[in-house]
Design a protein around this motif. Sequence first.
Motif, PDB file in Angstrom:
ATOM      1  N   ASP A 212       0.847  -1.191   0.000  1.00 28.53           N
ATOM      2  CA  ASP A 212       0.000   0.000   0.000  1.00 28.53           C
ATOM      3  C   ASP A 212       0.885   1.244   0.000  1.00 28.53           C
ATOM      4  O   ASP A 212       1.899   1.303   0.710  1.00 28.53           O
ATOM      5  N   LEU A 213       0.492   2.239  -0.798  1.00 39.01           N
ATOM      6  CA  LEU A 213       1.246   3.489  -0.790  1.00 39.01           C
ATOM      7  C   LEU A 213       0.750   4.388   0.336  1.00 39.01           C
ATOM      8  O   LEU A 213      -0.329   4.180   0.892  1.00 39.01           O
ATOM      9  N   VAL A 214       1.557   5.368   0.680  1.00 36.67           N
ATOM     10  CA  VAL A 214       1.171   6.397   1.637  1.00 36.67           C
ATOM     11  C   VAL A 214       1.238   7.724   0.901  1.00 36.67           C
ATOM     12  O   VAL A 214       2.220   8.013   0.216  1.00 36.67           O
ATOM     13  N   ARG A 215       0.203   8.542   1.025  1.00 36.78           N
ATOM     14  CA  ARG A 215       0.115   9.753   0.218  1.00 36.78           C
ATOM     15  C   ARG A 215       0.483  10.997   1.024  1.00 36.78           C
ATOM     16  O   ARG A 215       0.081  11.127   2.183  1.00 36.78           O
ATOM     17  N   GLY A 216       1.274  11.890   0.419  1.00 38.41           N
ATOM     18  CA  GLY A 216       1.622  13.169   1.019  1.00 38.41           C
ATOM     19  C   GLY A 216       1.130  14.316   0.167  1.00 38.41           C
ATOM     20  O   GLY A 216       0.407  14.118  -0.813  1.00 38.41           O
ATOM     21  N   ASP A 217       1.579  15.528   0.505  1.00 39.64           N
ATOM     22  CA  ASP A 217       1.110  16.717  -0.232  1.00 39.64           C
ATOM     23  C   ASP A 217       2.265  17.501  -0.846  1.00 39.64           C
ATOM     24  O   ASP A 217       2.158  18.690  -1.081  1.00 39.64           O
ATOM     25  N   TRP A 218       3.385  16.849  -1.093  1.00 39.28           N
ATOM     26  CA  TRP A 218       4.612  17.407  -1.661  1.00 39.28           C
ATOM     27  C   TRP A 218       5.508  18.036  -0.586  1.00 39.28           C
ATOM     28  O   TRP A 218       6.666  18.320  -0.863  1.00 39.28           O
ATOM     29  N   SER A 219       5.027  18.267   0.613  1.00 41.23           N
ATOM     30  CA  SER A 219       5.832  18.956   1.629  1.00 41.23           C
ATOM     31  C   SER A 219       6.703  17.976   2.411  1.00 41.23           C
ATOM     32  O   SER A 219       6.379  16.789   2.536  1.00 41.23           O
ATOM     33  N   ALA A 220       7.802  18.492   2.973  1.00 37.29           N
ATOM     34  CA  ALA A 220       8.667  17.665   3.815  1.00 37.29           C
ATOM     35  C   ALA A 220       7.909  17.156   5.035  1.00 37.29           C
ATOM     36  O   ALA A 220       8.100  16.009   5.469  1.00 37.29           O
ATOM     37  N   GLN A 244      11.222  16.947  -1.565  1.00 37.08           N
ATOM     38  CA  GLN A 244      10.814  17.509  -0.280  1.00 37.08           C
ATOM     39  C   GLN A 244      10.247  16.419   0.632  1.00 37.08           C
ATOM     40  O   GLN A 244      10.554  16.371   1.833  1.00 37.08           O
ATOM     41  N   MET A 245       9.407  15.555   0.087  1.00 36.65           N
ATOM     42  CA  MET A 245       8.887  14.450   0.898  1.00 36.65           C
ATOM     43  C   MET A 245       9.999  13.479   1.269  1.00 36.65           C
ATOM     44  O   MET A 245      10.007  12.917   2.367  1.00 36.65           O
ATOM     45  N   ALA A 246      10.961  13.298   0.374  1.00 36.46           N
ATOM     46  CA  ALA A 246      12.111  12.446   0.705  1.00 36.46           C
ATOM     47  C   ALA A 246      12.897  13.036   1.877  1.00 36.46           C
ATOM     48  O   ALA A 246      13.384  12.303   2.740  1.00 36.46           O
ATOM     49  N   LEU A 247      13.007  14.368   1.923  1.00 36.58           N
ATOM     50  CA  LEU A 247      13.690  15.020   3.041  1.00 36.58           C
ATOM     51  C   LEU A 247      12.973  14.711   4.353  1.00 36.58           C
ATOM     52  O   LEU A 247      13.610  14.383   5.366  1.00 36.58           O
ATOM     53  N   GLY A 248      11.648  14.806   4.349  1.00 42.80           N
ATOM     54  CA  GLY A 248      10.895  14.451   5.547  1.00 42.80           C
ATOM     55  C   GLY A 248      11.082  12.997   5.924  1.00 42.80           C
ATOM     56  O   GLY A 248      11.160  12.649   7.113  1.00 42.80           O
TER      57      GLY A 248
END
Length: 324
Positions: A212-220, A244-248
């Motif tokens: 299953d994927l987990v969804r973000g909003d482009w932000s860290a 940015q999400m990779a940074l988070g």
Amino acid sequence: MPTSARVSMAMVAQRAGVSGQTVSRVANGSPRVDPETRARVEQAMAELGYRPNRAARELRTGRSQTLGLVAQTLATVGNSRMLQAVADAAASRGYALTVLTLGADADIADAFDRLRDQGVDGAVVLNEATALARDAASAGLRLVVVDSPPDDRFTVIGTDHAAGARLATEHLLAAGHRTVRHLAGPAGSFAAAERERGWREALADAGAEQPDLVRGDWSAASGFDAVMRMPASGVSAIFAANDQMALGALRALAGSGRRVPDDVAVIGFDDIADAANFQPPLTTVRQDFDALGERAVSALVEWIEGARPADLLLEPALIRRASS
């Protein structure tokens, strides 16, 4: 040195060693000029102090020499880089740029009516506003959309996001990971959907499990939260839909005591300016924002001056660094 009021195109042509027609094409931002010749003419213009008369040119050509740029927001890294790239490309062709941000509650018909009323010759539409571009057909605007499914109403210039996601996923699978978790972008984003598609296809072709994927909003911050929601064990590789999400994700992994890449490998997408300075430096898929802006403006100017150009997809590249 002569003042701009006294300098004619003929004087510029003589200084540059070209025809008056070539000077006119450069002054009008035509893409049909050899880059070396364009540079020589622009140098002659600068030396003589020549500046085209925009008002006279508009009367002569019926064009305003102004392009529009439409975006849902300029807060994202990708959109801000695209704004810079489009602005630079437009300026190099002698076009002014009008920027329109739509926000969450924009009146789309009114937004495109405003562009038409301002007399823009055409507009570049960034990907989050793709669906909105279809509403502009009645406004009679020439549109080049950055990242969109094909559409008869406008030209599409984009990155092959699915191919980039494949590169990232296949790289992680080749490194021995049983499967790859995906930090996806927001629902409704064409780029996010294409990156998800490439991830799924790469896993399917390899016969790997599709978690299953987990969804973000482009932000860290959303990347951090997404990784914190993932299982504490069983995750050895993460492909994030942007840097940015990779940074988070990197921060979440470090906070939970998991080492990158020893315990979990991480790959992002975009290759933002700071990606090489993450800790560890981030492996990522590079899309060339400068080339996207250049091609989008070039296609729009070509359409303004003649026939509608064909769609074009640019190939991304995997940039390997320490995080994978």
